[in-house]
Scaffold this motif. Structure first.
Motif, PDB file in Angstrom:
ATOM      1  N   ARG A 165       0.772  -1.328  -0.050  1.00  0.00           N
ATOM      2  CA  ARG A 165      -0.013  -0.126  -0.140  1.00  0.00           C
ATOM      3  C   ARG A 165       0.773   1.149  -0.010  1.00  0.00           C
ATOM      4  NH1 ARG A 165      -2.894  -1.868   5.250  1.00  0.00           N
ATOM      5  NH2 ARG A 165      -3.705   0.598   5.412  1.00  0.00           N
ATOM      6  N   PHE A 166       1.875   1.220   0.818  1.00  0.00           N
ATOM      7  CA  PHE A 166       2.870   2.481   0.696  1.00  0.00           C
ATOM      8  C   PHE A 166       3.490   2.602  -0.758  1.00  0.00           C
ATOM      9  CE2 PHE A 166       7.290   4.154   0.623  1.00  0.00           C
ATOM     10  CZ  PHE A 166       6.691   5.287   1.405  1.00  0.00           C
ATOM     11  N   GLN A 167       3.946   1.473  -1.495  1.00  0.00           N
ATOM     12  CA  GLN A 167       4.392   1.753  -2.610  1.00  0.00           C
ATOM     13  C   GLN A 167       3.275   2.191  -3.586  1.00  0.00           C
ATOM     14  OE1 GLN A 167       7.347   1.617  -3.839  1.00  0.00           O
ATOM     15  NE2 GLN A 167       8.136   1.341  -1.515  1.00  0.00           N
ATOM     16  N   GLU A 168       2.227   1.845  -3.762  1.00  0.00           N
ATOM     17  CA  GLU A 168       1.035   2.132  -4.465  1.00  0.00           C
ATOM     18  C   GLU A 168       0.822   3.704  -4.321  1.00  0.00           C
ATOM     19  OE1 GLU A 168      -2.131  -0.178  -3.390  1.00  0.00           O
ATOM     20  OE2 GLU A 168      -1.528  -1.825  -4.554  1.00  0.00           O
ATOM     21  N   LEU A 169       0.975   4.320  -3.106  1.00  0.00           N
ATOM     22  CA  LEU A 169       0.970   5.511  -2.839  1.00  0.00           C
ATOM     23  C   LEU A 169       2.134   6.426  -3.315  1.00  0.00           C
ATOM     24  CD1 LEU A 169      -0.854   7.740  -1.426  1.00  0.00           C
ATOM     25  CD2 LEU A 169       0.582   7.317   0.707  1.00  0.00           C
ATOM     26  N   ALA A 170       3.112   5.713  -3.040  1.00  0.00           N
ATOM     27  CA  ALA A 170       4.489   6.491  -3.473  1.00  0.00           C
ATOM     28  C   ALA A 170       4.379   6.633  -4.999  1.00  0.00           C
ATOM     29  CB  ALA A 170       5.527   5.813  -3.057  1.00  0.00           C
ATOM     30  N   ASN A 171       4.145   5.523  -5.648  1.00  0.00           N
ATOM     31  CA  ASN A 171       4.136   5.433  -7.048  1.00  0.00           C
ATOM     32  C   ASN A 171       3.284   6.451  -7.745  1.00  0.00           C
ATOM     33  OD1 ASN A 171       5.935   3.145  -6.878  1.00  0.00           O
ATOM     34  ND2 ASN A 171       4.312   1.841  -7.365  1.00  0.00           N
ATOM     35  N   ARG A 172       2.542   7.168  -7.141  1.00  0.00           N
ATOM     36  CA  ARG A 172       1.781   8.319  -7.822  1.00  0.00           C
ATOM     37  C   ARG A 172       2.619   9.468  -8.127  1.00  0.00           C
ATOM     38  NH1 ARG A 172      -3.521   9.055  -3.771  1.00  0.00           N
ATOM     39  NH2 ARG A 172      -4.030   6.735  -3.561  1.00  0.00           N
ATOM     40  N   PHE A 173       3.707   9.370  -7.123  1.00  0.00           N
ATOM     41  CA  PHE A 173       4.678  10.638  -7.257  1.00  0.00           C
ATOM     42  C   PHE A 173       6.106  10.284  -7.626  1.00  0.00           C
ATOM     43  CE2 PHE A 173       1.615  10.853  -3.707  1.00  0.00           C
ATOM     44  CZ  PHE A 173       0.737  11.802  -3.998  1.00  0.00           C
ATOM     45  N   ILE A 174       6.015   9.562  -8.729  1.00  0.00           N
ATOM     46  CA  ILE A 174       7.395   9.382  -9.365  1.00  0.00           C
ATOM     47  C   ILE A 174       7.516  10.604 -10.317  1.00  0.00           C
ATOM     48  CG2 ILE A 174       8.515   7.758 -10.819  1.00  0.00           C
ATOM     49  CD1 ILE A 174       7.067   5.500  -9.402  1.00  0.00           C
ATOM     50  N   ILE A 175       8.648  10.862 -10.303  1.00  0.00           N
ATOM     51  CA  ILE A 175       9.014  12.094 -11.270  1.00  0.00           C
ATOM     52  C   ILE A 175       9.138  11.554 -12.647  1.00  0.00           C
ATOM     53  CG2 ILE A 175      10.478  13.963 -11.549  1.00  0.00           C
ATOM     54  CD1 ILE A 175      11.484  14.057  -8.907  1.00  0.00           C
ATOM     55  N   PRO A 176       8.384  12.129 -13.649  1.00  0.00           N
ATOM     56  CA  PRO A 176       9.074  11.561 -14.980  1.00  0.00           C
ATOM     57  C   PRO A 176      10.082  11.840 -15.446  1.00  0.00           C
ATOM     58  CG  PRO A 176       6.718  12.727 -14.944  1.00  0.00           C
ATOM     59  CD  PRO A 176       7.467  12.768 -13.537  1.00  0.00           C
ATOM     60  N   LYS A 177      10.991  11.076 -16.086  1.00  0.00           N
ATOM     61  CA  LYS A 177      12.422  11.235 -16.390  1.00  0.00           C
ATOM     62  C   LYS A 177      12.638  12.748 -17.233  1.00  0.00           C
ATOM     63  CE  LYS A 177      14.466   6.579 -16.358  1.00  0.00           C
ATOM     64  NZ  LYS A 177      15.395   7.062 -15.253  1.00  0.00           N
ATOM     65  N   GLU A 178      11.619  12.826 -18.190  1.00  0.00           N
ATOM     66  CA  GLU A 178      11.570  14.073 -18.853  1.00  0.00           C
ATOM     67  C   GLU A 178      11.727  15.368 -18.103  1.00  0.00           C
ATOM     68  OE1 GLU A 178       7.392  12.808 -19.272  1.00  0.00           O
ATOM     69  OE2 GLU A 178       9.436  11.819 -19.097  1.00  0.00           O
ATOM     70  N   LYS A 179      11.020  15.255 -16.785  1.00  0.00           N
ATOM     71  CA  LYS A 179      10.846  16.351 -16.108  1.00  0.00           C
ATOM     72  C   LYS A 179      11.906  16.443 -14.788  1.00  0.00           C
ATOM     73  CE  LYS A 179       7.011  17.792 -17.884  1.00  0.00           C
ATOM     74  NZ  LYS A 179       5.674  17.626 -17.440  1.00  0.00           N
ATOM     75  N   LEU A 180      12.725  15.396 -14.596  1.00  0.00           N
ATOM     76  CA  LEU A 180      13.515  15.136 -13.389  1.00  0.00           C
ATOM     77  C   LEU A 180      14.465  16.535 -13.478  1.00  0.00           C
ATOM     78  CD1 LEU A 180      14.154  13.020 -11.577  1.00  0.00           C
ATOM     79  CD2 LEU A 180      15.933  12.184 -13.014  1.00  0.00           C
ATOM     80  N   ASP A 181      14.999  16.943 -14.527  1.00  0.00           N
ATOM     81  CA  ASP A 181      16.202  18.294 -14.431  1.00  0.00           C
ATOM     82  C   ASP A 181      15.448  19.567 -13.973  1.00  0.00           C
ATOM     83  OD1 ASP A 181      18.737  19.161 -14.642  1.00  0.00           O
ATOM     84  OD2 ASP A 181      18.153  20.203 -16.146  1.00  0.00           O
ATOM     85  N   THR A 182      14.200  19.587 -14.566  1.00  0.00           N
ATOM     86  CA  THR A 182      13.554  20.813 -14.041  1.00  0.00           C
ATOM     87  C   THR A 182      13.143  20.733 -12.672  1.00  0.00           C
ATOM     88  OG1 THR A 182      12.690  21.170 -16.388  1.00  0.00           O
ATOM     89  CG2 THR A 182      11.461  22.173 -14.606  1.00  0.00           C
ATOM     90  N   VAL A 183      12.443  19.522 -12.023  1.00  0.00           N
ATOM     91  CA  VAL A 183      12.160  19.685 -10.696  1.00  0.00           C
ATOM     92  C   VAL A 183      13.308  19.750  -9.872  1.00  0.00           C
ATOM     93  CG1 VAL A 183      10.977  17.928  -9.038  1.00  0.00           C
ATOM     94  CG2 VAL A 183       9.758  18.323 -11.625  1.00  0.00           C
ATOM     95  N   PHE A 184      14.268  19.072  -9.980  1.00  0.00           N
ATOM     96  CA  PHE A 184      15.546  19.034  -9.189  1.00  0.00           C
ATOM     97  C   PHE A 184      16.028  20.538  -9.041  1.00  0.00           C
ATOM     98  CE2 PHE A 184      15.437  14.458  -8.367  1.00  0.00           C
ATOM     99  CZ  PHE A 184      16.383  14.404  -7.221  1.00  0.00           C
ATOM    100  N   LYS A 185      16.337  21.152 -10.167  1.00  0.00           N
ATOM    101  CA  LYS A 185      16.770  22.355 -10.251  1.00  0.00           C
ATOM    102  C   LYS A 185      15.930  23.454  -9.529  1.00  0.00           C
ATOM    103  CE  LYS A 185      19.916  22.112 -14.030  1.00  0.00           C
ATOM    104  NZ  LYS A 185      20.068  22.543 -15.596  1.00  0.00           N
ATOM    105  N   THR A 186      14.579  23.142  -9.522  1.00  0.00           N
ATOM    106  CA  THR A 186      13.445  24.079  -8.689  1.00  0.00           C
ATOM    107  C   THR A 186      13.745  23.942  -7.338  1.00  0.00           C
ATOM    108  OG1 THR A 186      12.138  24.099 -10.807  1.00  0.00           O
ATOM    109  CG2 THR A 186      11.296  24.607  -8.740  1.00  0.00           C
ATOM    110  N   GLY A 187      13.715  22.494  -6.963  1.00  0.00           N
ATOM    111  CA  GLY A 187      14.002  22.289  -5.447  1.00  0.00           C
ATOM    112  C   GLY A 187      15.354  22.807  -5.066  1.00  0.00           C
ATOM    113  N   ILE A 188      16.379  22.568  -5.808  1.00  0.00           N
ATOM    114  CA  ILE A 188      17.764  22.839  -5.109  1.00  0.00           C
ATOM    115  C   ILE A 188      17.546  24.740  -5.275  1.00  0.00           C
ATOM    116  CG2 ILE A 188      20.076  23.115  -5.665  1.00  0.00           C
ATOM    117  CD1 ILE A 188      19.935  20.401  -6.991  1.00  0.00           C
ATOM    118  N   ALA A 189      17.016  25.300  -5.994  1.00  0.00           N
ATOM    119  CA  ALA A 189      17.057  26.681  -5.867  1.00  0.00           C
ATOM    120  C   ALA A 189      16.334  27.402  -4.755  1.00  0.00           C
ATOM    121  CB  ALA A 189      16.337  27.189  -7.368  1.00  0.00           C
ATOM    122  N   GLU A 190      15.054  26.538  -4.501  1.00  0.00           N
ATOM    123  CA  GLU A 190      14.493  26.958  -3.319  1.00  0.00           C
ATOM    124  C   GLU A 190      15.403  26.866  -2.068  1.00  0.00           C
ATOM    125  OE1 GLU A 190      11.340  28.564  -1.148  1.00  0.00           O
ATOM    126  OE2 GLU A 190      11.549  28.674  -3.467  1.00  0.00           O
TER     127      GLU A 190
END
Length: 435
Positions: A165-190
């Motif tokens: 059940r935890f994995q099913e919940l977590a799997n909703r929030f996997i970062i798509p590979k094509e969005k990985l760089d944008t999401v990470f750079k935004t998190g680091i910038a904040e």
């Protein structure tokens, strides 16, 4: 009148003699500190994992190496340096000299143990962690983790095994590979923006972000000196949304990147202390580094701010639905407490009381890793051994230290105490005093 003059002359001569003794101690300490660096770099010629970072002069680097690992010579050098440092610490009246001598001494104790490990001379998990990291992490029975799993059982939606059940919940929030760089750079910038609100970092500081594969870790900071870092993210596994903040803080701001920068600026450049130019990975310094990097997440994103930023910024950037994110982050809080199960796995593997298959099952059952992450987790423990205690126990010790010195109700006070921790030669023993 004559007696007063004699007394004044005596006091003047005494003060001059004391200053001369302290000057001699400082010069001797500086020489030993350089020898400490030379020894660490020499060991690193054989043990590729020994030196995590070095930004000192080339003149301290070894110019040659023996064909075989000179274990006995290295151990003799460690013992001689420790004896000299203990004599300096006992004789000096200056706190700074004593603090530096004691700090280097504890680092050298770790040198000795790592030399033995590299030579195949192994000890128990707790004995090893005490010598390498100056602490022994608490051990918890399996029931402790079962009770935490029961808390998750009542929190998670659906029916069936908690892990599934935890994995099913977590799997909703996997970062798509094509969005990985944008999401990470935004998190680091904040994370960087929030850190700069409290610390004046060097104007030339910077980092490079890379995505790699085939590593036993999720993220790594390779500090290059001159206030620069290479931050690598392991992208061969699925990466969940919280990692954009967790790794951004841990590897970057106010974690490893900031910690190494502040040491380089405040102690190496401003004070000229050679010993901090070398960062030996398997040493008490890593308990401070990993513990502060993990606690830095809470410093930068206190309370619900991590959840709020993820919901409002990161999930939309990743193109992911926000439904269930509040429950997911509450589950992650419990998962963080379950992280101590990694210590039990390490303890069992190093002590020979746990097989690989049992270790993987523990990681699946009690750390809630999926199958691929559990395999990587086992690989990490096999390679780095008792190092795992630095993340969980180190974080708890740092939290207690900051709470004792600043109080949980004063966010600015916590940043101030955290900055002091990152800028000084603090030892795990100093942290334990605050518990």
């Amino acid at each position: 009148m004559k007696n007063r003059l004699l007394l004044a002359s005596f006091l003047f001569l005494f003060a001059c003699n004391t200053r001369q003794q302290e000057d001699t101690s400082s010069k001797t300490l500086h020489r030993i500190a350089e020898d400490y660096v030379r020894l660490g770099l020499a060991i690193g010629q054989y043990d590729p994992d020994f030196v995590d970072a070095y930004y000192g002069p080339d003149s301290l680097k070894p110019v040659s190496r023996q064909a075989s690992f000179p274990k006995d010579s290295f151990l003799t050098a460690v013992a001689a340096m420790k004896t000299s440092l203990q004599e300096i610490a006992a004789a000096t009246k200056e706190d700074t000299v004593r603090i530096r001598a004691n700090w280097i001494t504890k680092q050298l104790t770790a040198f000795s143990r790592r030399i033995k490990i590299f030579s195949g001379e192994l000890s128990s998990f707790d004995e090893e962690s005490k010598e390498l990291f100056d602490v022994v992490a608490p051990a918890y029975p399996e029931q402790h983790y079962q009770l935490l799993i029961a808390r998750l059982d009542s929190l998670l939606p659906g029916k069936g095994a908690v892990q599934q059940r935890f994995q099913e919940l977590a799997n909703r929030f996997i970062i798509p590979k094509e969005k990985l760089d944008t999401v990470f750079k935004t998190g680091i910038a904040e994370a960087r923006k929030r850190t700069l609100q409290h610390y004046a970092l060097p104007s030339t500081e910077s980092f490079t972000l890379e995505y790699v594969s085939g590593k036993p870790w999720m993220g790594y900071n390779w500090y290059k000196g001159h206030y620069t870092s290479l931050i690598q993210i392991s992208a061969d596994l699925r990466i969940f949304i919280e990692k954009a903040i967790d790794l951004g803080c841990h590897e970057g701001y106010p974690g490893h990147h900031v910690y190494n920068m502040l040491l380089e600026k405040n102690l190496y450049h401003d004070k000229g202390w050679p010993e901090v130019s070398l960062y030996p990975l398997f040493s008490p310094q890593s308990l401070i580094a990993e513990g502060s990097a993990n606690y830095g997440i809470e410093i930068a994103f206190p309370g619900d701010e991590k959840t709020i930023f993820t919901k409002n910024v990161l999930l939309p950037l990743a193109g992911l639905d926000t439904t269930g994110i509040d429950t997911y982050f509450r589950a992650l809080d419990i998962k963080g407490q379950l992280n101590y199960a990694r210590n039990e796995v390490g303890r069992g593997l190093l002590n020979g009381s746990m097989s690989d298959s049992t270790a993987v099952q523990w990681l699946l059952n009690y750390t809630l890793l999926n199958q691929e992450a559990a395999a990587k987790g086992l690989q990490f423990i096999r390679k780095n051994r008792s190092y795992v205690i630095n993340y969980n126990y180190g974080q708890d010790l740092i939290k207690a230290y900051i709470s004792a010195s600043a109080g949980q109700s004063r966010p600015d006070g916590r940043w101030e105490s955290f900055g002091h921790l990152l800028s000084n030669e603090i030892t795990p023993a100093d942290l334990l005093k605050a518990k």
